[in-house]
Write a protein that holds these residues in place. Structure first.
Motif, mmCIF file in Angstrom:
data_model
loop_
_atom_site.group_PDB
_atom_site.id
_atom_site.type_symbol
_atom_site.label_atom_id
_atom_site.label_comp_id
_atom_site.label_asym_id
_atom_site.label_seq_id
_atom_site.Cartn_x
_atom_site.Cartn_y
_atom_site.Cartn_z
ATOM 1 N N ASP B 10 1.199 -0.798 -0.386
ATOM 2 C CA ASP B 10 -0.421 0.329 0.175
ATOM 3 C C ASP B 10 0.794 1.453 -0.117
ATOM 4 O O ASP B 10 0.180 2.012 -0.470
ATOM 5 C CB ASP B 10 -0.775 -0.069 0.923
ATOM 6 N N LEU B 11 1.626 1.289 0.843
ATOM 7 C CA LEU B 11 2.663 2.358 0.797
ATOM 8 C C LEU B 11 3.790 2.858 -0.331
ATOM 9 O O LEU B 11 3.710 3.482 -0.861
ATOM 10 C CB LEU B 11 3.457 2.332 2.059
ATOM 11 N N ALA B 12 4.029 1.611 -0.713
ATOM 12 C CA ALA B 12 4.756 0.888 -2.270
ATOM 13 C C ALA B 12 4.185 1.895 -3.427
ATOM 14 O O ALA B 12 4.353 3.291 -4.103
ATOM 15 C CB ALA B 12 5.292 0.158 -2.434
ATOM 16 N N LEU B 13 2.687 1.571 -3.525
ATOM 17 C CA LEU B 13 1.689 2.545 -4.015
ATOM 18 C C LEU B 13 1.540 4.256 -3.859
ATOM 19 O O LEU B 13 1.840 4.868 -4.952
ATOM 20 C CB LEU B 13 0.590 1.787 -4.182
ATOM 21 N N ALA B 14 1.168 4.122 -2.510
ATOM 22 C CA ALA B 14 1.425 5.575 -2.871
ATOM 23 C C ALA B 14 2.778 6.757 -2.596
ATOM 24 O O ALA B 14 2.527 7.666 -3.336
ATOM 25 C CB ALA B 14 0.977 6.175 -0.729
ATOM 26 N N ALA B 15 3.475 5.702 -2.895
ATOM 27 C CA ALA B 15 5.441 6.446 -2.926
ATOM 28 C C ALA B 15 5.222 7.063 -4.574
ATOM 29 O O ALA B 15 5.674 7.328 -4.841
ATOM 30 C CB ALA B 15 5.996 5.651 -2.388
ATOM 31 N N THR B 16 4.463 5.821 -5.251
ATOM 32 C CA THR B 16 4.523 5.799 -6.572
ATOM 33 C C THR B 16 4.241 8.061 -7.246
ATOM 34 O O THR B 16 4.699 7.713 -8.361
ATOM 35 C CB THR B 16 3.403 5.737 -7.622
ATOM 36 N N LEU B 17 3.220 8.053 -6.476
ATOM 37 C CA LEU B 17 3.122 9.827 -6.187
ATOM 38 C C LEU B 17 4.576 10.715 -6.576
ATOM 39 O O LEU B 17 4.027 11.773 -7.344
ATOM 40 C CB LEU B 17 1.870 10.181 -5.276
ATOM 41 N N ILE B 18 5.497 10.125 -5.393
ATOM 42 C CA ILE B 18 6.851 11.153 -4.599
ATOM 43 C C ILE B 18 7.322 10.636 -6.635
ATOM 44 O O ILE B 18 8.430 11.904 -7.333
ATOM 45 C CB ILE B 18 7.584 10.865 -3.742
ATOM 46 N N LEU B 19 7.225 9.429 -6.701
ATOM 47 C CA LEU B 19 7.847 9.086 -8.528
ATOM 48 C C LEU B 19 8.304 10.050 -9.859
ATOM 49 O O LEU B 19 8.356 10.084 -10.150
ATOM 50 C CB LEU B 19 8.071 7.576 -8.376
ATOM 51 N N ILE B 20 6.353 9.690 -9.238
ATOM 52 C CA ILE B 20 6.082 11.182 -10.241
ATOM 53 C C ILE B 20 6.205 12.145 -10.325
ATOM 54 O O ILE B 20 6.798 13.162 -11.681
ATOM 55 C CB ILE B 20 4.015 10.545 -10.424
ATOM 56 N N ASN B 21 5.895 12.944 -8.983
ATOM 57 C CA ASN B 21 6.857 14.237 -9.215
ATOM 58 C C ASN B 21 8.088 14.721 -9.434
ATOM 59 O O ASN B 21 8.126 15.240 -10.287
ATOM 60 C CB ASN B 21 6.338 14.411 -7.382
ATOM 61 N N GLY B 22 8.626 13.696 -9.330
ATOM 62 C CA GLY B 22 10.226 13.531 -9.545
ATOM 63 C C GLY B 22 10.457 13.444 -11.196
ATOM 64 O O GLY B 22 11.314 14.189 -11.642
ATOM 65 N N GLY B 23 9.614 12.574 -11.373
ATOM 66 C CA GLY B 23 9.888 12.439 -13.386
ATOM 67 C C GLY B 23 9.306 13.718 -13.683
ATOM 68 O O GLY B 23 9.471 14.118 -15.085
ATOM 69 N N LEU B 24 7.969 13.825 -12.926
ATOM 70 C CA LEU B 24 8.060 15.694 -13.759
ATOM 71 C C LEU B 24 9.537 16.915 -13.778
ATOM 72 O O LEU B 24 9.010 17.259 -14.700
ATOM 73 C CB LEU B 24 6.841 16.317 -13.371
ATOM 74 N N GLN B 35 16.398 17.870 -4.228
ATOM 75 C CA GLN B 35 15.757 18.023 -3.139
ATOM 76 C C GLN B 35 14.695 17.313 -2.275
ATOM 77 O O GLN B 35 14.148 16.651 -1.485
ATOM 78 C CB GLN B 35 15.060 19.461 -2.949
ATOM 79 N N LEU B 36 13.256 16.565 -3.507
ATOM 80 C CA LEU B 36 12.709 15.789 -2.879
ATOM 81 C C LEU B 36 13.184 14.209 -2.947
ATOM 82 O O LEU B 36 12.450 13.459 -1.843
ATOM 83 C CB LEU B 36 11.551 15.906 -4.434
ATOM 84 N N LEU B 37 14.233 14.046 -3.679
ATOM 85 C CA LEU B 37 14.837 12.497 -2.785
ATOM 86 C C LEU B 37 14.638 12.590 -1.321
ATOM 87 O O LEU B 37 14.232 12.081 -1.297
ATOM 88 C CB LEU B 37 16.370 12.282 -4.033
#
Lengths: 225, 268
Positions: B10-24, B35-37
């Motif tokens: 569940d947490l890993a799924l939520a963390a993909t939001l951060i990955l999307i942010n980083g990708g953007l 900084q995000l990382l």
């Protein structure tokens, strides 16, 4: 009345002087020579050492607020702690006569401080100081921002309060004014006070002048070096 | 109460939001990814550690370890307060006063709540003591920090006004009063605002957490009210203490303004 003995601030100044009842002593000196620091030290506004007495009573024996009511320092640019004029006066009625003498007849309690000119503030600050009825006035360039008529009004008013016994130490850069308002003159240099006549017309000063031709009329006190 | 347990997936799924942010950030070259990382990693590590510490503390229920954890929190809060000061009191006084006031205010309020309203058994049970202290301390820290900062910066700016009163025979308390008022207002404004806006603008985190964990909303509201009272009390005690003590430190027994006891400097 006021006696200052070896008043010192480390590396800044060491000064001794006396002031009689109703006397006016002028202090001159180049800017940055510590004239304001000397007055602040007498009023005990900065840490300092030395013996200061008023009417033979040591300053250390008097609570500092009481001391400053009796030995009142008026800085060149006075501070204002509220937005309106009236709040700055303990007793507005007592300041009214001073307002009149200084051409501030129309002064109202609700005058906003921010709208007042430098000259108005300077005269209002003098009225504020006189209204607490100090025994000694320490004036720091009290007429620096004033026109000729206002300068004379201030000088008259101070002369009058001297008649009732107020002692005055008057710091000014203007030798002509020093000559006019004071009966004794000191010159502050390298943190030390020495006797000096304000104008070259004085016999001692005139004699010195002949040996130092480059002396300027602007700062004749310096010819005494 | 029965909370819905979260799995690591569940947490890993939520963390993909951060990955999307980083990708953007990479695609749009916003330069935020680093900084995000770092912030994400810090958050993960810090929270896992806190979880471990709390689990250990809860299993020990030792007054010694609980109070050591509490003191460590207060010491960190003191560092935060000092770091936020633009002008610090010379000779470590900012840290000393800030930490001392927080220790007194947050400690007093937390013990008061534990000993009377909450009343766990034993009263120092870390399951109650540490979260309560954390909430009170976090807000008290904001109040103490703002109060001290506003005091020193306003005094520096209003030096002529304060000295004008001293010159006319005011004592140091009278001369400092307008500045003291400004500092207290600044310190109390966040908690006053959050009390006024709570429930309308934002649902407080603690209450939301309890509701998510399955608590009855009416009970969660009671807890939230209790915590808000504690926070308001802690903040006002801490801020009053630090503003008064700071004002005394910046004046002396001869009623002089002693700005020479301040040192400039923005960072630790």
């Amino acid at each position: 009345m006021l006696s200052v003995h070896r008043l010192s601030r480390p590396n800044l100044l060491e000064a001794s002087l006396t002031l009689a009842k109703g006397e006016c002593l002028a202090i001159r000196g180049a800017s940055g020579s510590g004239k304001s620091l000397l007055l602040r030290a007498i009023a005990d506004l900065d840490p300092n050492e030395g013996e200061v007495e008023l009417d033979n009573l040591s300053r250390d024996a008097i609570p500092a607020p009481d001391w400053r009511r009796q030995v009142c320092y008026l800085p060149a640019e006075a501070g204002w702690w509220a937005d309106d004029l009236g709040t700055h006066f303990e007793d507005w009625e007592r300041a009214l006569p001073f307002f009149q003498r200084l051409g501030l007849d129309g002064a109202q309690k609700d005058w906003p401080i921010s709208r007042l000119s430098t000259g108005e503030r300077q005269r209002l600050a003098l009225s504020r100081a006189l209204a607490i009825n100090p025994k000694i006035l320490l004036l720091d360039e009290p007429t620096s921002g004033l026109d000729q008529a206002a300068v004379l009004a201030v000088e008259d008013l101070i002369a009058e309060s001297r008649k009732t016994g107020t002692g005055v130490i008057w710091v000014t850069h203007d030798p002509v004014q020093a000559e006019r308002v004071a009966s004794r003159w000191l010159y502050l240099e390298n943190g030390c006070l020495r006797d000096a006549f304000p104008l070259p017309e004085d016999p001692l000063s005139a004699k010195q002048d002949s040996t130092s031709p480059e002396g300027s009329a602007d700062s004749p006190g310096e010819n005494l070096r | 109460m029965n909370a819905i347990a979260l799995s690591n997936w569940d947490l890993a799924l939520a963390a993909t939001l951060i990955l999307i942010n980083g990708g953007l950030s990479v695609i749009l070259s916003l330069g935020l990814e680093r900084q995000l990382l770092i912030a994400t990693i810090r958050m993960i590590v810090q929270l896992i550690l806190v979880g471990l510490v709390l689990t250990t503390l809860f299993s020990l229920v030792s007054p010694l370890w609980t109070s050591l954890a509490a003191l460590a929190m207060i010491a960190f809060a003191g560092r935060e307060v000092t770091a936020r000061q633009e002008r610090r009191l010379a000779g470590g006084w900012s840290y000393g006063l800030g930490t001392g006031c927080m220790l007194f205010a947050a400690g007093l309020v937390t013990v008061f709540a534990l000993a009377t309203q909450v009343g766990p058994d034993p009263w120092y049970h870390p399951r109650y003591a540490i979260p309560l202290l954390g909430m009170v301390l976090g807000n008290t820290m904001t109040g103490v920090s703002l109060g001290l900062h506003t005091l020193t910066s306003t005094l520096t700016r209003e030096r002529a006004a304060v000295e004008a009163r001293l010159m006319l025979g005011a004592n140091r308390h009278e001369a400092l009063l307008p500045v003291t008022r400004t500092a207290m207002k600044a310190a109390m404004m966040p908690i006053i605002n959050s009390m006024a806006a709570t429930g309308l603008v934002a649902l407080p985190g603690m209450m939301t957490g309890q509701i998510l964990a399955g608590a009855d909303p009416a009970e969660a509201v009671k807890y939230q009210l209790l915590v808000m009272f504690l926070i308001a009390g802690g903040t006002s005690i801490g801020a009053t203490g630090v503003v008064m003590a700071g004002g005394r430190r910046l004046t002396d027994a001869r009623h002089r303004l002693r700005l020479d006891r301040l040192q400039a400097g923005k960072n630790l």
